[in-house]
Enzyme design. Structure first.
Site, PDB file in Angstrom:
ATOM      1  N   GLY A 108       1.363  -0.803  -0.130  1.00  0.00           N
ATOM      2  CA  GLY A 108      -0.178  -0.091  -0.035  1.00  0.00           C
ATOM      3  C   GLY A 108       1.048   1.395   0.073  1.00  0.00           C
ATOM      4  N   ALA A 109       2.387   1.443  -0.519  1.00  0.00           N
ATOM      5  CA  ALA A 109       3.128   2.210  -0.686  1.00  0.00           C
ATOM      6  C   ALA A 109       2.397   3.687  -1.770  1.00  0.00           C
ATOM      7  CB  ALA A 109       4.645   1.976  -0.990  1.00  0.00           C
ATOM      8  N   ASN A 110       1.491   2.934  -2.338  1.00  0.00           N
ATOM      9  CA  ASN A 110       1.875   4.247  -3.637  1.00  0.00           C
ATOM     10  C   ASN A 110       0.818   5.218  -2.611  1.00  0.00           C
ATOM     11  OD1 ASN A 110      -0.698   2.449  -3.665  1.00  0.00           O
ATOM     12  ND2 ASN A 110      -2.022   4.748  -4.451  1.00  0.00           N
ATOM     13  N   SER A 111       0.321   6.005  -1.726  1.00  0.00           N
ATOM     14  CA  SER A 111      -0.511   7.132  -0.699  1.00  0.00           C
ATOM     15  C   SER A 111      -0.435   7.134   0.706  1.00  0.00           C
ATOM     16  CB  SER A 111      -2.062   7.605  -1.238  1.00  0.00           C
ATOM     17  OG  SER A 111      -2.838   6.009  -0.323  1.00  0.00           O
ATOM     18  N   GLY A 112      -0.482   7.771   1.213  1.00  0.00           N
ATOM     19  CA  GLY A 112      -0.918   7.884   3.419  1.00  0.00           C
ATOM     20  C   GLY A 112       0.535   7.768   3.136  1.00  0.00           C
ATOM     21  N   ILE A 113       0.774   7.166   5.081  1.00  0.00           N
ATOM     22  CA  ILE A 113       1.867   6.506   4.981  1.00  0.00           C
ATOM     23  C   ILE A 113       2.060   5.855   4.401  1.00  0.00           C
ATOM     24  CG2 ILE A 113       1.047   7.118   7.643  1.00  0.00           C
ATOM     25  CD1 ILE A 113       0.519   4.475   8.329  1.00  0.00           C
ATOM     26  N   GLY A 114       1.987   5.049   3.483  1.00  0.00           N
ATOM     27  CA  GLY A 114       3.017   4.224   3.041  1.00  0.00           C
ATOM     28  C   GLY A 114       4.158   4.734   1.708  1.00  0.00           C
ATOM     29  N   TYR A 172     -12.387  -3.456  11.477  1.00  0.00           N
ATOM     30  CA  TYR A 172     -11.460  -3.218  11.048  1.00  0.00           C
ATOM     31  C   TYR A 172     -10.643  -3.242  12.338  1.00  0.00           C
ATOM     32  CZ  TYR A 172      -8.184   0.728  10.729  1.00  0.00           C
ATOM     33  OH  TYR A 172      -6.410   1.180  10.942  1.00  0.00           O
ATOM     34  N   SER A 222      -3.013  -0.477  14.860  1.00  0.00           N
ATOM     35  CA  SER A 222      -3.808   0.711  15.772  1.00  0.00           C
ATOM     36  C   SER A 222      -4.212   0.315  16.834  1.00  0.00           C
ATOM     37  CB  SER A 222      -5.068   1.339  14.470  1.00  0.00           C
ATOM     38  OG  SER A 222      -6.059   1.867  14.977  1.00  0.00           O
TER      39      SER A 222
END
Length: 352
Positions: free
Chosen positions: A131-137, A293, A260
């Site tokens: 999931g490295a294309n956005s956010g903290i990734g 979640y 989380s």
């Protein structure tokens, strides 16, 4: 002064004198600690002055240090034929002067990813981030790449992954970054990703399990499992297992699982205390997005802890983390209520 007390002399007002019921002892390597016989506890700090000390110099001539059956250090005076738990060097202790902490801890909610890695050279390290294309990734991938690591962005959309690669290359054209397809909602895709990575014959020093969905409506994956559970936990579990041999061969290596604090607000056991598998992949009737979640995040932590127990003897450590309260990202995109809550909380959260 402590020796005077245990010789039967009156206590004094000296800061160095021990209160009644306390005893001064030393460890094998010379650090002084204090035993409170009234409360049956020990501590490193002097009960009056709060200072830490260590003994200085060698034992006097004729003295020898031994350890009793309980692991306590005692001292033998061969000249006078006596033993004591009181270190004869305690009269010559020196104060330990640790560096005083600053008023602000080294890192906090205002620290940037680049500040965390400042001064580190990660050349030669190979990293996979899901999931490295956005956010903290993405921020994690960029920071590691700009510090020399070879980073593979494992993304569900190869197009978005390649776009993220170009953004990183725009900051440093020599960055070693590559996007690869990984859909955690498909165990076959996870297997194909692992096989494709292994075909590169690269080591793997860091595997960061970051990808997640939040607030998603109920749906089943192609494997027949509830999507939040599979994407957030089971897909990562399978990925780590498939790459475990590469991690071990690349040791020292590490796995980082993004969890989380919300893991605290759920349970995955039935009334008898046994694991309830129906809670992990519930039916549509029993599904609530927030609980799904939370349960997936609890699974992350349990998995990370057990993984560390099994692999740390082989040079592979595993840690789980909480990235920050209400961090503003695209994680909330699945339901307008969450989007509203995140928008209202935006002034009080950390930025990407």
């Amino acid at each position: 002064m402590a020796a005077l007390k245990y010789a039967g002399l009156e206590d004094t007002d000296s800061e160095e004198e021990l209160p009644p019921g306390w005893e001064e002892r030393t460890t094998k390597d010379g650090w002084v600690y204090y035993a409170n016989h009234l409360e049956e506890k020990t501590q490193w700090e002097h009960p009056k002055s709060g200072k830490r000390k260590r003994v200085a110099g060698d034992l006097p001539y004729g003295w020898e240090q031994e350890t009793d059956e309980n692991g306590q250090v005692y001292f033998v005076d061969h000249i006078n034929k006596r033993t004591t738990y009181l270190d004869p060097r305690l009269a010559f202790t020196v104060e330990d002067n640790p560096v005083k902490p600053t008023t602000r801890q080294k890192y906090d909610g205002n620290s940037t990813a680049m500040e965390i890695l400042q001064g580190r050279d990660l050349s030669g390290k190979v990293v996979i981030i899901t999931g490295a294309n956005s956010g903290i990734g993405f921020e994690t991938a960029k920071s590691l790449a700009l510090h020399g690591a070879c980073v593979i962005l494992a993304c569900r959309s190869l197009a978005r992954g390649n776009d993220a690669v170009q953004r990183i290359l725009g900051e440093w054209h020599k960055a070693k970054v590559e996007a690869m397809t990984l859909d955690l909602a498909s165990l076959q895709s996870v297997q194909h990703f692992a096989e494709a990575f292994k075909s590169k014959n690269l080591p793997l020093h860091i595997l960061i399990c970051n990808a997640a969905v939040f607030g998603a409506p109920w749906s089943l994956t192609e494997d027949g499992l509830e999507s939040t559970f599979q994407v957030n936990h089971l897909g990562h579990f399978y990925l780590v297992r498939l790459l475990e041999d590469v991690l071990r061969q690349s040791s020292p290596a590490r796995v980082v699982v993004v969890s989380s604090e919300s893991h605290r607000f759920t349970e995955i056991k039935d009334s008898s205390g046994k694991l309830d598998f129906s809670l992990l992949s519930p039916s549509k009737k029993e599904y609530w997005a927030m609980l799904a979640y939370n349960r997936s995040k609890l699974c992350n932590i349990l998995f990370s802890n057990e993984l560390n127990r099994r692999l740390s003897p082989h040079g592979v450590t595993s840690n789980s983390l909480h990235p920050g309260n209400m961090m503003y990202s695209s994680l909330h995109r699945n339901w307008w209520v969450y989007t509203l809550l995140f928008t209202l909380a935006r002034p009080f959260t950390k930025s990407m």
